[in-house]
Design a protein around this motif. Structure first.
Motif, mmCIF file in Angstrom:
data_model
loop_
_atom_site.group_PDB
_atom_site.id
_atom_site.type_symbol
_atom_site.label_atom_id
_atom_site.label_comp_id
_atom_site.label_asym_id
_atom_site.label_seq_id
_atom_site.Cartn_x
_atom_site.Cartn_y
_atom_site.Cartn_z
ATOM 1 N N ASN A 123 -6.184 -3.342 -6.732
ATOM 2 C CA ASN A 123 -4.795 -2.696 -6.566
ATOM 3 C C ASN A 123 -4.433 -2.573 -5.206
ATOM 4 O OD1 ASN A 123 -2.812 -1.349 -7.958
ATOM 5 N ND2 ASN A 123 -3.091 0.670 -7.269
ATOM 6 N N SER A 124 -4.892 -3.316 -4.318
ATOM 7 C CA SER A 124 -4.726 -3.000 -2.949
ATOM 8 C C SER A 124 -4.371 -4.416 -1.875
ATOM 9 C CB SER A 124 -5.401 -2.083 -2.178
ATOM 10 O OG SER A 124 -6.938 -2.553 -1.783
ATOM 11 N N ILE A 125 -3.971 -4.466 -1.051
ATOM 12 C CA ILE A 125 -3.741 -5.778 -0.069
ATOM 13 C C ILE A 125 -4.099 -4.955 1.301
ATOM 14 C CG2 ILE A 125 -2.239 -7.383 0.944
ATOM 15 C CD1 ILE A 125 -0.922 -7.144 -1.781
ATOM 16 N N THR A 126 -4.912 -5.573 2.331
ATOM 17 C CA THR A 126 -5.236 -5.143 3.348
ATOM 18 C C THR A 126 -4.710 -5.979 4.640
ATOM 19 O OG1 THR A 126 -7.382 -4.073 2.692
ATOM 20 C CG2 THR A 126 -7.059 -4.199 5.383
ATOM 21 N N CYS A 127 -3.883 -5.444 5.404
ATOM 22 C CA CYS A 127 -3.250 -6.082 6.518
ATOM 23 C C CYS A 127 -4.021 -5.799 7.932
ATOM 24 C CB CYS A 127 -1.644 -5.879 6.596
ATOM 25 S SG CYS A 127 -0.814 -6.014 5.090
ATOM 26 N N ALA A 128 -4.663 -6.612 8.533
ATOM 27 C CA ALA A 128 -5.317 -6.426 9.803
ATOM 28 C C ALA A 128 -5.046 -7.693 10.593
ATOM 29 C CB ALA A 128 -6.846 -6.242 9.455
ATOM 30 N N ASP A 148 -1.857 -1.051 5.950
ATOM 31 C CA ASP A 148 -1.605 -1.768 7.188
ATOM 32 C C ASP A 148 -2.666 -1.033 8.153
ATOM 33 O OD1 ASP A 148 -1.118 -2.247 9.924
ATOM 34 O OD2 ASP A 148 0.884 -1.291 9.919
ATOM 35 N N GLU A 149 -3.826 -1.910 8.546
ATOM 36 C CA GLU A 149 -5.075 -1.398 9.246
ATOM 37 C C GLU A 149 -5.252 -2.025 10.538
ATOM 38 O OE1 GLU A 149 -8.430 -0.849 6.695
ATOM 39 O OE2 GLU A 149 -7.086 -0.121 4.738
ATOM 40 N N MET A 150 -3.900 -1.954 11.125
ATOM 41 C CA MET A 150 -3.997 -2.807 12.357
ATOM 42 C C MET A 150 -4.798 -2.072 13.482
ATOM 43 S SD MET A 150 -2.436 -5.613 12.811
ATOM 44 C CE MET A 150 -1.658 -5.644 14.443
#
Length: 384
Positions: free
Chosen positions: A220-225, A194-196
């Protein structure tokens, strides 16, 4: 300065300002009391004047704007097909957990942390596993030994990283992120980052997207912004879910369509494009104003209310307040500020056990509002 203008939000359906008692100052809920940039307002106005607000879809300009922002601001070159959508980070996380976990699996979080994470995990039938942050000399650190223990459990499937961290304000270093990633990869734990608040860093600190720390982190990652915290457009309900792994992305997309969440808000498209292409000057001004507000709040507590110790943030427009020396029982701490100072903060205990004795204050408001609220708190503490 425009940011010092006090704009009445009480009768605008604002969640933050929707209070029965109009004397209360709400310094809670992570949106800003600053008017958005002229460029965003102009883009929305032009869309409004068009007069037709039917179903909308994504255009090439939308994807290019997102790619432009992440490359220029965070040195991450995105591929267009990595970019997916969600009406919000929490709806997106719910869908991601449906894809990545089964009921009974473990999801790791680092408390005290953004409290909707708890409900999101429990809603999917998973177990919350807390890797509690270590509070040392007014600053938070990661307990890597405990993190390894939690990640090594055979049921551990996902780690929700909050970066920068809400509410403690840490900007995780490249070394910290790399070490977390090595542990997750060793135990086959997927990282949902979570990189909000990634654009709201203070001088001397630079956000590092988790996926860019090491080549192996990408798949291996998912970024939420989203542009929502950065440009104060959370009400547009348009978030960005970056999924480089094609298998996970395909499953997420099917889930999104299955719940009928694949279409964006008609105004959100134009607002996002305007924000990412034209919003930097406004954001730079906001960062400077927040930095001044942060220093003002820290100095005010140090000089007037030493019983409350602010954890100095490295990012976000929020400050985590250590109120333990007030010696107010934890169950009465939140109501103390509301009832005795007419100031609403965010209740620390909601953020996990590590939030007991703490409150969170939102400093993204004109200085006059902030100063009045602090004076009220000062009076209330003196009357204890």
């Amino acid at each position: 300065m425009q940011l010092e203008q006090i704009i009445d939000r009480r009768k605008t359906h604002s969640v933050k300002w929707y209070l029965q008692n109009e004397e209360v100052i709400p310094l809670c809920i992570a949106d800003m009391d600053f008017q958005v940039s002229e460029e965003i307002r102009s883009a929305i106005s032009q869309k409004a004047l068009h007069g037709i607000y039917g179903y909308s879809t994504f255009c090439e300009r939308y994807f290019e704007a997102i790619k432009y922002w992440w490359e220029t601001q965070h040195q991450w070159v995105l591929q267009k097909d990595w970019i997916s959508f969600s009406p919000g980070i929490i709806p997106g996380m719910n869908l991601l957990l449906k894809v990545l976990t089964e009921p009974g699996d473990h999801v790791i979080i680092q408390e005290p942390v953004y409290y909707p994470f708890y409900k999101t995990i429990e809603t999917q039938g998973c177990f919350v596993k807390e890797n509690s942050l270590l509070y040392k000399n007014g600053r938070y650190e990661i307990d890597f030994d405990d993190f390894e223990k939690k990640a090594s459990h055979p049921k551990a499937k996902v780690f929700i990283l909050c970066s920068p961290h809400n509410p403690v304000g840490r900007v995780w270093t490249t070394e910290e992120l790399k070490r977390l990633g090595e542990i997750c990869e060793r135990h086959e734990v997927t990282v949902v980052s979570d990189e909000m608040h990634c654009d709201l860093t203070y001088k001397g600190y630079k956000h590092k997207p988790y996926a860019t720390v090491a080549p192996s982190h990408v798949l291996n990652s998912i970024t939420c912004a989203a542009p929502s915290k950065t440009f104060n457009i959370a009400g547009m309900q348009s978030s960005i879910i970056i999924i480089p792994n094609p298998s996970v992305r395909e499953k997420y997309q099917r889930m999104l369509e299955g719940y009928g969440l694949m279409r964006p808000n008609a105004f959100a498209i134009e607002a996002t494009i305007a924000a990412y292409y034209k919003g930097l000057p406004w954001l730079q001004q906001v960062r400077e104003y927040l930095e001044d507000n942060m220093r003002f709040v820290v100095e005010y507590f140090h000089g007037n209310i030493p019983q409350i110790k602010p954890v100095i943030p490295e990012a976000t427009h929020l400050i985590w307040l250590d109120c333990q020396e007030l010696e107010v029982p934890n169950e009465k701490l939140h109501s103390f500020f509301f009832e005795n100072a007419s100031v609403r903060l965010d209740e620390g205990s909601k953020f996990g056990n590590g939030g007991n004795g703490f409150e969170r204050i939102n400093i993204a408001c004109p200085r006059d509002i902030l100063e009045t609220a602090l004076q009220r708190i000062n009076t209330a503490v003196k009357n204890l």
